[in-house]
Design a protein around this motif. Sequence first.
Motif, PDB file in Angstrom:
ATOM      1  N   GLU A   5       0.845  -1.202   0.000  1.00 51.12           N
ATOM      2  CA  GLU A   5       0.000   0.000   0.000  1.00 51.12           C
ATOM      3  C   GLU A   5       0.879   1.250   0.000  1.00 51.12           C
ATOM      4  N   LYS A   6       2.021   1.179   0.679  1.00 52.50           N
ATOM      5  CA  LYS A   6       2.961   2.309   0.659  1.00 52.50           C
ATOM      6  C   LYS A   6       3.445   2.574  -0.766  1.00 52.50           C
ATOM      7  N   ASP A   7       3.772   1.516  -1.520  1.00 48.86           N
ATOM      8  CA  ASP A   7       4.192   1.693  -2.912  1.00 48.86           C
ATOM      9  C   ASP A   7       3.118   2.424  -3.712  1.00 48.86           C
ATOM     10  N   ARG A   8       1.871   1.993  -3.551  1.00 49.55           N
ATOM     11  CA  ARG A   8       0.771   2.614  -4.285  1.00 49.55           C
ATOM     12  C   ARG A   8       0.602   4.082  -3.892  1.00 49.55           C
ATOM     13  N   ASP A   9       0.703   4.363  -2.600  1.00 52.44           N
ATOM     14  CA  ASP A   9       0.545   5.733  -2.116  1.00 52.44           C
ATOM     15  C   ASP A   9       1.687   6.622  -2.598  1.00 52.44           C
ATOM     16  N   GLY A  50      11.384  -1.409  -5.602  1.00 50.64           N
ATOM     17  CA  GLY A  50       9.956  -1.166  -5.486  1.00 50.64           C
ATOM     18  C   GLY A  50       9.581   0.251  -5.894  1.00 50.64           C
ATOM     19  N   TYR A  51       8.294   0.492  -5.950  1.00 49.93           N
ATOM     20  CA  TYR A  51       7.812   1.808  -6.380  1.00 49.93           C
ATOM     21  C   TYR A  51       8.244   2.918  -5.432  1.00 49.93           C
ATOM     22  N   ALA A  52       8.109   2.685  -4.123  1.00 48.94           N
ATOM     23  CA  ALA A  52       8.499   3.724  -3.159  1.00 48.94           C
ATOM     24  C   ALA A  52       9.993   4.006  -3.258  1.00 48.94           C
ATOM     25  N   GLY A  53      10.799   2.957  -3.372  1.00 47.77           N
ATOM     26  CA  GLY A  53      12.244   3.138  -3.470  1.00 47.77           C
ATOM     27  C   GLY A  53      12.664   3.902  -4.709  1.00 47.77           C
ATOM     28  N   VAL A  54      12.021   3.593  -5.830  1.00 44.71           N
ATOM     29  CA  VAL A  54      12.334   4.281  -7.082  1.00 44.71           C
ATOM     30  C   VAL A  54      11.877   5.740  -7.016  1.00 44.71           C
ATOM     31  N   CYS A  55      10.654   5.981  -6.576  1.00 46.65           N
ATOM     32  CA  CYS A  55      10.118   7.343  -6.534  1.00 46.65           C
ATOM     33  C   CYS A  55      10.906   8.238  -5.587  1.00 46.65           C
TER      34      CYS A  55
END
Length: 141
Positions: A5-9, A50-55
């Motif tokens: 959910e953190k990745d999505r947020d 992951g998405y959070a790490g990349v962003c």
Amino acid sequence: MDVTEKDRDVLARTLYGEARGEGLAGMVAVAWSIRNRVEDGKEKSWWGEGYAGVCQKPYQFSCWNKGDPNQPYLTGAKQIPFRELAQCRIAADQVIDGKVADPTSGATHYYATSMPSAPKWANGAKKTLTLGNHIFFKDVP
């Protein structure tokens, strides 16, 4: 890969900071450039994990940089308007869940046409798409 959910947020907030004025198609394109980094096939990616790490990788998406006017909204210090965040979440979910095709043809980079000149990394890269106020690239040297 498990998406939290953190990745999505974090992806939705990144879309707010990077592409909220670009409509759904522009947000989807930016989200795909991020997904293409996430799925680069490397075990320990330079882009982050992951998405959070990349962003949130320092200096990759300027909206997360300290001093950027978007950053307080992304960290929760200021509230993003509900409707705008909802649209960003729709784009993020569509891309993460694979419900929309990649309009960028594998781009991992983009820049805003409002920049006074193209960034150095664009030299030798393959332009894949111009959409709204963004130009997308892959095969960045």
